[in-house]
Scaffold this motif. Structure first.
Motif, PDB file in Angstrom:
ATOM      1  N   GLN A  27     -34.056  26.618 -44.670  1.00 55.43           N
ATOM      2  CA  GLN A  27     -33.702  26.834 -43.278  1.00 55.43           C
ATOM      3  C   GLN A  27     -32.200  26.620 -43.106  1.00 55.43           C
ATOM      4  OE1 GLN A  27     -35.929  27.924 -40.928  1.00 55.43           O
ATOM      5  NE2 GLN A  27     -37.246  28.137 -42.711  1.00 55.43           N
ATOM      6  N   TYR A  28     -31.697  27.017 -41.956  1.00 54.76           N
ATOM      7  CA  TYR A  28     -30.281  26.863 -41.671  1.00 54.76           C
ATOM      8  C   TYR A  28     -29.875  25.401 -41.845  1.00 54.76           C
ATOM      9  CZ  TYR A  28     -25.828  26.952 -39.234  1.00 54.76           C
ATOM     10  OH  TYR A  28     -24.507  26.834 -38.923  1.00 54.76           O
ATOM     11  N   GLY A  29     -28.819  25.155 -42.630  1.00 58.58           N
ATOM     12  CA  GLY A  29     -28.346  23.794 -42.861  1.00 58.58           C
ATOM     13  C   GLY A  29     -28.941  23.151 -44.095  1.00 58.58           C
ATOM     14  N   GLU A  30     -29.996  23.702 -44.651  1.00 62.82           N
ATOM     15  CA  GLU A  30     -30.592  23.141 -45.856  1.00 62.82           C
ATOM     16  C   GLU A  30     -29.958  23.792 -47.077  1.00 62.82           C
ATOM     17  OE1 GLU A  30     -35.142  22.259 -44.329  1.00 62.82           O
ATOM     18  OE2 GLU A  30     -34.769  23.897 -45.716  1.00 62.82           O
ATOM     19  N   LEU A  31     -29.917  23.066 -48.174  1.00 64.39           N
ATOM     20  CA  LEU A  31     -29.393  23.609 -49.422  1.00 64.39           C
ATOM     21  C   LEU A  31     -30.549  24.081 -50.279  1.00 64.39           C
ATOM     22  CD1 LEU A  31     -26.666  20.975 -50.309  1.00 64.39           C
ATOM     23  CD2 LEU A  31     -26.343  23.224 -49.309  1.00 64.39           C
ATOM     24  N   ALA A  32     -30.352  25.218 -50.882  1.00 63.68           N
ATOM     25  CA  ALA A  32     -31.371  25.732 -51.777  1.00 63.68           C
ATOM     26  C   ALA A  32     -31.059  25.262 -53.193  1.00 63.68           C
ATOM     27  CB  ALA A  32     -31.383  27.257 -51.732  1.00 63.68           C
ATOM     28  N   THR A  33     -32.083  24.958 -53.936  1.00 71.57           N
ATOM     29  CA  THR A  33     -31.905  24.575 -55.333  1.00 71.57           C
ATOM     30  C   THR A  33     -31.586  25.837 -56.138  1.00 71.57           C
ATOM     31  OG1 THR A  33     -34.223  24.905 -55.882  1.00 71.57           O
ATOM     32  CG2 THR A  33     -33.592  22.706 -55.067  1.00 71.57           C
ATOM     33  N   PRO A  34     -31.063  25.675 -57.347  1.00 73.90           N
ATOM     34  CA  PRO A  34     -30.789  26.862 -58.171  1.00 73.90           C
ATOM     35  C   PRO A  34     -32.031  27.719 -58.391  1.00 73.90           C
ATOM     36  CG  PRO A  34     -29.676  24.970 -59.098  1.00 73.90           C
ATOM     37  CD  PRO A  34     -30.527  24.473 -57.974  1.00 73.90           C
ATOM     38  N   GLU A  35     -33.195  27.085 -58.561  1.00 69.86           N
ATOM     39  CA  GLU A  35     -34.423  27.852 -58.748  1.00 69.86           C
ATOM     40  C   GLU A  35     -34.740  28.668 -57.495  1.00 69.86           C
ATOM     41  OE1 GLU A  35     -34.417  24.411 -59.316  1.00 69.86           O
ATOM     42  OE2 GLU A  35     -34.117  24.613 -61.472  1.00 69.86           O
ATOM     43  N   GLU A  36     -34.578  28.050 -56.312  1.00 69.57           N
ATOM     44  CA  GLU A  36     -34.844  28.758 -55.066  1.00 69.57           C
ATOM     45  C   GLU A  36     -33.855  29.922 -54.876  1.00 69.57           C
ATOM     46  OE1 GLU A  36     -36.668  25.140 -52.331  1.00 69.57           O
ATOM     47  OE2 GLU A  36     -34.491  25.389 -52.459  1.00 69.57           O
ATOM     48  N   GLN A  37     -32.611  29.715 -55.267  1.00 69.23           N
ATOM     49  CA  GLN A  37     -31.615  30.776 -55.154  1.00 69.23           C
ATOM     50  C   GLN A  37     -31.975  31.950 -56.062  1.00 69.23           C
ATOM     51  OE1 GLN A  37     -27.780  29.071 -56.043  1.00 69.23           O
ATOM     52  NE2 GLN A  37     -27.890  27.625 -54.345  1.00 69.23           N
ATOM     53  N   ARG A  38     -32.416  31.668 -57.287  1.00 70.04           N
ATOM     54  CA  ARG A  38     -32.796  32.736 -58.229  1.00 70.04           C
ATOM     55  C   ARG A  38     -34.010  33.494 -57.706  1.00 70.04           C
ATOM     56  NH1 ARG A  38     -30.316  33.243 -62.783  1.00 70.04           N
ATOM     57  NH2 ARG A  38     -32.048  34.239 -63.859  1.00 70.04           N
ATOM     58  N   ARG A  39     -34.987  32.742 -57.167  1.00 71.54           N
ATOM     59  CA  ARG A  39     -36.196  33.376 -56.647  1.00 71.54           C
ATOM     60  C   ARG A  39     -35.839  34.275 -55.462  1.00 71.54           C
ATOM     61  NH1 ARG A  39     -39.443  29.620 -53.895  1.00 71.54           N
ATOM     62  NH2 ARG A  39     -38.864  28.236 -55.572  1.00 71.54           N
ATOM     63  N   ALA A  40     -34.965  33.810 -54.550  1.00 70.11           N
ATOM     64  CA  ALA A  40     -34.569  34.608 -53.387  1.00 70.11           C
ATOM     65  C   ALA A  40     -33.805  35.856 -53.816  1.00 70.11           C
ATOM     66  CB  ALA A  40     -33.713  33.764 -52.445  1.00 70.11           C
ATOM     67  N   ALA A  41     -33.097  35.773 -54.939  1.00 69.71           N
ATOM     68  CA  ALA A  41     -32.340  36.926 -55.439  1.00 69.71           C
ATOM     69  C   ALA A  41     -33.210  37.861 -56.260  1.00 69.71           C
ATOM     70  CB  ALA A  41     -31.165  36.446 -56.279  1.00 69.71           C
ATOM     71  N   GLY A  42     -34.446  37.486 -56.510  1.00 72.07           N
ATOM     72  CA  GLY A  42     -35.357  38.321 -57.284  1.00 72.07           C
ATOM     73  C   GLY A  42     -35.144  38.191 -58.786  1.00 72.07           C
ATOM     74  N   LEU A  43     -34.566  37.085 -59.224  1.00 72.74           N
ATOM     75  CA  LEU A  43     -34.319  36.858 -60.651  1.00 72.74           C
ATOM     76  C   LEU A  43     -35.391  35.931 -61.213  1.00 72.74           C
ATOM     77  CD1 LEU A  43     -30.471  36.273 -60.445  1.00 72.74           C
ATOM     78  CD2 LEU A  43     -31.645  38.339 -61.218  1.00 72.74           C
ATOM     79  N   PRO A  44     -35.690  36.071 -62.497  1.00 74.39           N
ATOM     80  CA  PRO A  44     -36.684  35.168 -63.100  1.00 74.39           C
ATOM     81  C   PRO A  44     -36.105  33.763 -63.265  1.00 74.39           C
ATOM     82  CG  PRO A  44     -35.727  36.603 -64.770  1.00 74.39           C
ATOM     83  CD  PRO A  44     -35.198  37.060 -63.444  1.00 74.39           C
ATOM     84  N   PRO A  45     -36.958  32.758 -63.348  1.00 72.21           N
ATOM     85  CA  PRO A  45     -36.478  31.382 -63.563  1.00 72.21           C
ATOM     86  C   PRO A  45     -35.702  31.278 -64.879  1.00 72.21           C
ATOM     87  CG  PRO A  45     -38.812  31.406 -63.014  1.00 72.21           C
ATOM     88  CD  PRO A  45     -38.400  32.812 -63.198  1.00 72.21           C
ATOM     89  N   LEU A  46     -34.805  30.299 -64.955  1.00 73.59           N
ATOM     90  CA  LEU A  46     -33.952  30.126 -66.131  1.00 73.59           C
ATOM     91  C   LEU A  46     -34.757  29.888 -67.407  1.00 73.59           C
ATOM     92  CD1 LEU A  46     -30.989  28.001 -64.742  1.00 73.59           C
ATOM     93  CD2 LEU A  46     -30.938  30.368 -65.514  1.00 73.59           C
ATOM     94  N   ASP A  47     -35.885  29.198 -67.297  1.00 70.01           N
ATOM     95  CA  ASP A  47     -36.658  28.914 -68.504  1.00 70.01           C
ATOM     96  C   ASP A  47     -37.341  30.164 -69.062  1.00 70.01           C
ATOM     97  OD1 ASP A  47     -38.408  29.135 -66.401  1.00 70.01           O
ATOM     98  OD2 ASP A  47     -39.551  27.321 -66.884  1.00 70.01           O
TER      99      ASP A  47
END
Length: 173
Positions: free
Chosen positions: A7-27
């Motif tokens: 939500q507005y003001g919250e920080l997304a974790t790297p995993e959440e950022q990758r998921r929102a961008a449509g990228l697979p998880p780093l592992d």
């Protein structure tokens, strides 16, 4: 269904950022696609080293140019006197009489000389700061400035009757 995006003001974790961008998880990424650590990237970049000889030669040429510019600009500002001396050395009978044009073009030549040296210094310093070879810049700058100031000096000389007579007599031989 709950919205899993931050939500507005919250920080997304790297995993959440990758998921929102449509990228697979780093592992799940292949090893070649994983970004190299910053230290490895820096080691691959070529390091430009300072060349002390280039720096010394460039600064020495600029210093020599400054002395030359000051002395020559002073003589250009008194163009009729300087041309009388040149004509005497060359062997021209008579005196420089194109005084009004000589003063105008002498002043222009002095300005061109100072501007040429200033541009040469600016380009040289920029190249020195970026650690690129720069000894040649003062030489090229001096050559271009000499060409331009020679044109400025030739204009009133070619309008002087004694100098034109001398040129005509030497070419007739």
């Amino acid at each position: 269904m709950t919205d899993q995006r931050p939500q507005y003001g919250e920080l997304a974790t790297p995993e959440e950022q990758r998921r929102a961008a449509g990228l697979p998880p780093l592992d799940q990424m292949p090893d070649a696609a994983v970004a190299a650590p910053p230290a490895a990237v820096e080691a691959e970049l070529p390091v430009r080293r300072t060349n002390p000889v280039d720096r010394f030669v460039t600064i020495a040429l600029l210093a020599y140019g400054l002395i030359n510019v000051v002395l020559t600009a002073i003589s250009y500002l008194d163009f009729p006197t300087a041309m009388n001396e040149v004509m005497k050395i060359v062997g021209v009978d008579g005196e420089f009489t194109n005084i009004a044009q000589g003063r105008v073009w002498g002043t222009i030549a002095a300005i061109v000389l100072v501007v040429g040296w200033s541009v040469t210094v600016a380009v040289s310093l920029r190249r020195l700061r970026s650690r690129r070879l720069s000894w040649w810049v003062p030489i090229v700058g001096a050559a271009i400035t000499l060409l331009l100031t020679s044109i400025c000096a030739a204009i009133p000389m070619m309008g002087d009757p004694a100098f034109v007579d001398y040129i005509m007599s030497t070419t007739a031989r």
